[in-house]
Motif scaffolding. Structure first.
Motif, short mmCIF file in Angstrom:
data_model
loop_
_atom_site.label_atom_id
_atom_site.label_comp_id
_atom_site.label_asym_id
_atom_site.label_seq_id
_atom_site.Cartn_x
_atom_site.Cartn_y
_atom_site.Cartn_z
N TRP A 194 0.84 -1.20 0.00
CA TRP A 194 0.00 0.00 0.00
C TRP A 194 0.87 1.24 0.00
CZ3 TRP A 194 -5.25 -0.08 -0.41
CH2 TRP A 194 -5.87 -1.34 -0.25
N LYS A 195 0.58 2.15 -0.90
CA LYS A 195 1.33 3.40 -0.96
C LYS A 195 0.85 4.33 0.15
CE LYS A 195 1.81 3.11 -5.99
NZ LYS A 195 1.49 3.76 -7.30
N LYS A 196 1.75 5.20 0.55
CA LYS A 196 1.42 6.11 1.65
C LYS A 196 0.25 7.02 1.31
CE LYS A 196 5.96 6.25 3.85
NZ LYS A 196 7.09 7.10 4.30
N GLU A 197 0.12 7.36 0.03
CA GLU A 197 -0.96 8.27 -0.34
C GLU A 197 -2.32 7.58 -0.41
OE1 GLU A 197 1.31 7.22 -4.19
OE2 GLU A 197 1.76 7.74 -2.10
N ARG A 284 -6.81 -10.36 3.25
CA ARG A 284 -5.38 -10.69 3.32
C ARG A 284 -4.77 -10.73 1.91
NH1 ARG A 284 -4.46 -15.82 6.63
NH2 ARG A 284 -5.44 -16.77 4.81
N ASN A 285 -5.50 -11.28 0.97
CA ASN A 285 -5.01 -11.36 -0.41
C ASN A 285 -4.83 -9.99 -1.05
OD1 ASN A 285 -4.94 -14.15 -0.31
ND2 ASN A 285 -6.96 -14.40 -1.24
N GLU A 286 -5.54 -9.01 -0.52
CA GLU A 286 -5.42 -7.65 -1.06
C GLU A 286 -4.46 -6.79 -0.25
OE1 GLU A 286 -6.43 -6.82 -3.84
OE2 GLU A 286 -7.99 -8.27 -4.34
N GLY A 287 -3.69 -7.40 0.64
CA GLY A 287 -2.65 -6.66 1.36
C GLY A 287 -3.02 -6.20 2.74
N TYR A 288 -4.12 -6.66 3.29
CA TYR A 288 -4.55 -6.28 4.64
C TYR A 288 -3.91 -7.19 5.69
CZ TYR A 288 -8.41 -3.08 3.35
OH TYR A 288 -9.17 -2.03 2.89
N VAL A 289 -3.81 -6.68 6.92
CA VAL A 289 -3.47 -7.51 8.05
C VAL A 289 -4.79 -7.93 8.69
CG1 VAL A 289 -3.20 -5.48 9.55
CG2 VAL A 289 -2.23 -7.66 10.26
N VAL A 468 -19.59 -5.75 3.48
CA VAL A 468 -18.16 -5.84 3.78
C VAL A 468 -17.37 -6.04 2.49
CG1 VAL A 468 -16.39 -7.09 5.05
CG2 VAL A 468 -18.63 -6.71 6.09
N GLN A 469 -17.89 -6.87 1.60
CA GLN A 469 -17.24 -7.04 0.30
C GLN A 469 -17.06 -5.71 -0.42
OE1 GLN A 469 -17.58 -10.10 -2.85
NE2 GLN A 469 -19.43 -10.68 -1.73
N SER A 470 -18.11 -4.89 -0.39
CA SER A 470 -18.06 -3.62 -1.11
C SER A 470 -16.97 -2.71 -0.56
CB SER A 470 -19.43 -2.91 -1.04
OG SER A 470 -19.70 -2.42 0.26
N LEU A 471 -16.74 -2.77 0.75
CA LEU A 471 -15.68 -1.96 1.34
C LEU A 471 -14.30 -2.36 0.82
CD1 LEU A 471 -16.98 -1.91 5.03
CD2 LEU A 471 -16.94 0.02 3.44
N LEU A 472 -14.08 -3.67 0.70
CA LEU A 472 -12.80 -4.13 0.19
C LEU A 472 -12.63 -3.74 -1.27
CD1 LEU A 472 -10.18 -5.74 0.44
CD2 LEU A 472 -11.48 -7.81 -0.09
N ARG A 473 -13.68 -3.88 -2.06
CA ARG A 473 -13.58 -3.59 -3.50
C ARG A 473 -13.37 -2.11 -3.77
NH1 ARG A 473 -11.24 -7.69 -4.28
NH2 ARG A 473 -12.36 -9.57 -3.64
N ILE A 474 -13.88 -1.26 -2.91
CA ILE A 474 -13.63 0.18 -3.06
C ILE A 474 -12.17 0.47 -2.78
CG2 ILE A 474 -14.07 2.42 -1.96
CD1 ILE A 474 -17.01 1.51 -1.76
N SER A 475 -11.60 -0.22 -1.79
CA SER A 475 -10.19 -0.01 -1.45
C SER A 475 -9.25 -0.64 -2.45
CB SER A 475 -9.90 -0.58 -0.06
OG SER A 475 -10.40 0.25 0.95
N ALA A 476 -9.56 -1.88 -2.87
CA ALA A 476 -8.59 -2.66 -3.64
C ALA A 476 -9.02 -2.94 -5.07
CB ALA A 476 -8.33 -3.98 -2.92
N GLY A 477 -10.25 -2.60 -5.43
CA GLY A 477 -10.73 -2.90 -6.78
C GLY A 477 -11.23 -4.32 -6.89
N GLY A 478 -11.69 -4.69 -8.07
CA GLY A 478 -12.22 -6.03 -8.30
C GLY A 478 -13.74 -6.03 -8.24
N GLU A 479 -14.30 -7.20 -8.51
CA GLU A 479 -15.75 -7.35 -8.57
C GLU A 479 -16.31 -7.86 -7.26
OE1 GLU A 479 -16.84 -9.83 -11.80
OE2 GLU A 479 -16.02 -8.50 -13.35
#
Length: 638
Positions: A194-197, A284-289, A468-479
């Motif tokens: 994840w980039k700082k920005e 986790r697959n999208e870079g989360y802890v 919850v899925q929608s929150l991840l997809r807004i952050s990381a993209g995908g369907e």
């Protein structure tokens, strides 16, 4: 010449005009004040203004009544509980994270040693969990006890510890435990993606078992007030989808129903649970802890009559600590469950773990799931002891800029309150609150608008899965993938269809609160017929379950009495509560009974067991049959 009548008329008209103008002004003023009041209520409590009084949900297909939490039949069994300190002596040890070294430090507090005697020798054990094993979720061990005089750094490979202090006679005078979250290279490398920005959405899910929407109001009024005053959004029409904790949480975490879970990742088979598509895997697959914590080791969601996880499911996992702490630390029970575990209430270990998670990764993307059973599962009164403590936890987590889900799985499923007139209602309507940080409300104003609209719409756990899925997809993209168990379910950040039905949301008739019932006292014949129909159904199920393996183990049941019979004549649905012999098992079922139809009588969904059955069904450990089994004499526990 004008008549008296002609002379008086203008004066009367003038008076009426003045009166009309004054009344119009008063009306406008009242209207303005009322609108301001309504806006205030809508902003604070998110009240839907078009729902008739006395209803939580009201549409063409669903009307859910709004009952009082202070129902006299329920209040007979409710006694508020005070929070009590577990051990009166001060806590001798503490653990702190040193940001400079990146390690935890165990500190023995010198001034407090006197409270435990002279010449103490203290040490700490590391708790180990097998890295991969079919018994990994039940088998933990502790290492040698490492001496500590004043303070010591704990190795990064150590997640959980037990602290032990002995006196001259080598008697344990102090036992304590700490669950920690040390640095992990694999986690830090993942977070570097994840980039700082970037500003990813952080997600926290906090749950309390067996607390209905009404019991939150009744037992935790201060917590409820905190939520309303701080702009949390409530879903009043949140309806559970199945009986107990496991299927309702699986609907949230995987989108699966019971049948799909059994087919794809049967929790009763070793090594299968890992195959479930848990949300924490996606994060986790999208870079989360990720983190998962639950108390009550023997009662926990994925371990009660189940095999649990062979691999740790998340980056940080508290179960190894809970297992060892329950074995070593002193325990005080409440309503049959561990309440005090050492120096803290067991549920507090879960929420302290949640706080530690947010502090350790405050600038990183995270997903955490934290679930407490011990102070709420067995009695409607027990949750009241944690009312003020819960506010402190929610207040801290609210300050983290996370999206927070605070919720339950169902209301009380057994006991005297379940048999009260609104016990059926409470069990099916748990509470659900959602918190959005200001930056997200500013960025996505329609979310707030939708949550206000959805406050009084029918929703369920599958909707939360989609949210919850929608929150991840807004952050990381995908369907966003549809919930497997409910293709029509959706994120509550969008307005749901206003005429939703239980059928739309894959909620079976037995669990659906949209069907209104009235007492059926006109026909004893119908009651006896339906009671015998249900007893025959249970006996046939036991005889055929797993090739009849339990036929000799479990008694054949007979109908003792029909206790309650209610009817929804529009849909030919009956709710029947009945008791069986030989051991007084009490059940509840929903039956469609329409004489003359192709299928005259049919069970609609699952069967509820209303009284405690762990002693009656002591001889079986199979979750699929346990609630139906009344053990035969001379049968030993399996």
């Amino acid at each position: 010449m004008k008549t008296d009548h002609e002379i008086l008329l203008p004066a009367k008209v003038n008076t009426n005009r003045k009166f009309f103008v004054v009344m119009l002004g008063v009306a406008l003023l009242l209207l303005i004040l009322n609108l301001k009041n309504l806006n205030f209520l809508e902003n604070v409590s998110h009240v839907r203004l078009d729902i008739p009084t006395g209803f939580l949900v009201y549409n063409d297909h669903c009307q859910i009544e709004d009952h009082s939490p202070y129902d006299p039949h329920t209040m007979k069994y409710f006694t508020p509980q005070n929070y009590a300190q577990c051990i009166k002596k001060p806590r001798l040890a503490e653990v702190k994270f040193n940001k400079s070294s990146g390690k935890y430090v165990l500190i023995i507090n010198k001034p407090l040693r006197k409270a435990y005697g002279k010449d103490l020798e203290c040490c700490y054990h590391k708790i180990y969990r097998p890295p991969y094993d079919e018994d990994a979720d039940i088998r933990v061990s502790i290492g040698s006890c490492w001496n500590v005089t004043n303070s010591v750094e704990i190795a990064e490979t150590t997640e959980n510890i037990i602290v032990r202090c002995k006196n001259k006679k080598l008697v344990d005078v102090y036992l304590d435990g700490f669950a920690t979250m040390p640095e992990k290279d694999e986690v830090r490398k993942r977070l570097e993606r994840w980039k700082k920005e970037d500003k990813p959405i952080k997600v926290m899910m906090l749950g309390i078992d067996s607390v209905s929407r009404l019991n939150l109001i009744r037992a935790m009024p201060h917590t409820r007030q905190f939520l309303e005053r701080n702009g949390w959004f409530e879903l009043n029409g949140y309806n559970k989808i199945e009986d107990n904790t496991f299927p309702n949480l699986m609907a949230i975490l995987t989108g699966y129903n019971t049948a799909r879970t059994a087919a794809e990742c049967d929790a009763e088979s070793s090594g299968k649970l890992e195959l479930c598509p848990f949300l924490w895997k996606d994060f986790r697959n999208e870079g989360y802890v990720t983190a998962f914590a639950e108390d009550a080791a023997n009662l926990s969601t994925f371990n009660y009559l189940k095999e649990g996880f062979e691999e740790r499911p998340t980056d940080y996992y508290i179960r190894p600590f809970i297992l060892e702490a329950e074995r070593i630390l002193p325990i005080t029970k409440l309503s049959g469950l561990p309440y005090c575990l050492g120096y803290k209430h067991e549920g507090e270990y879960v929420f302290d773990y949640a706080i530690e998670f947010t502090e350790r990764f405050n600038s990183s993307p995270y997903f955490g799931f934290f679930w407490a059973n011990t102070f709420s599962h067995n009695n409607i009164s027990d949750a009241s002891s944690m009312d003020d403590r819960m506010i402190k936890y929610l207040n801290k987590i609210q300050a983290t800029d996370s999206v927070i889900f605070f919720f339950s799985d169902h209301g009380m499923r057994f006991g005297p309150t379940r048999s009260s007139p609104i016990g059926h209602y409470e069990e099916r309507l748990p509470f659900m609150f959602i918190y959005l940080p200001k930056w997200l409300k500013d960025k996505y104003p329609k979310w707030e608008e939708s949550l206000r609209f959805n406050k009084n719409q029918l929703t369920n756990p599958y909707d939360i899965h989609m949210t919850v899925q929608s929150l991840l997809r807004i952050s990381a993209g995908g369907e966003i993938k549809p919930a497997d168990g409910c293709p029509k379910c959706q994120s509550v950040f969008e307005k749901v269809p206003p005429n939703r039905s239980c059928e739309d949301l894959a909620i079976e008739d037995h669990w659906c609160m949209c069907n209104n019932y009235v007492s059926e006292s006109t026909s004893q014949q119908i009651g006896n017929f339906l009671g015998n129909f249900m007893v025959a159904h249970i006996n046939n199920f036991v005889m055929s379950y797993k090739n009849g393996n339990f036929t000799e183990t479990c008694n054949k049941l007979s109908l003792k009495s029909v206790d309650v019979l209610r009817v929804n004549r529009k849909n030919s649905l009956y709710i029947i509560t009945f008791t069986t012999d030989p051991n007084g098992s009490q059940f509840e079922a929903t039956v469609k009974h329409s004489p003359g139809s192709v299928i005259e009588t049919s069970l609609r969904g699952d069967i509820s067991r209303l009284n405690i059955y762990k002693f009656d069904a002591f001889c079986v450990n199979d979750g699929g049959i346990k609630k139906y089994c009344s053990c035969s004499k001379n049968v030993t526990k399996t």
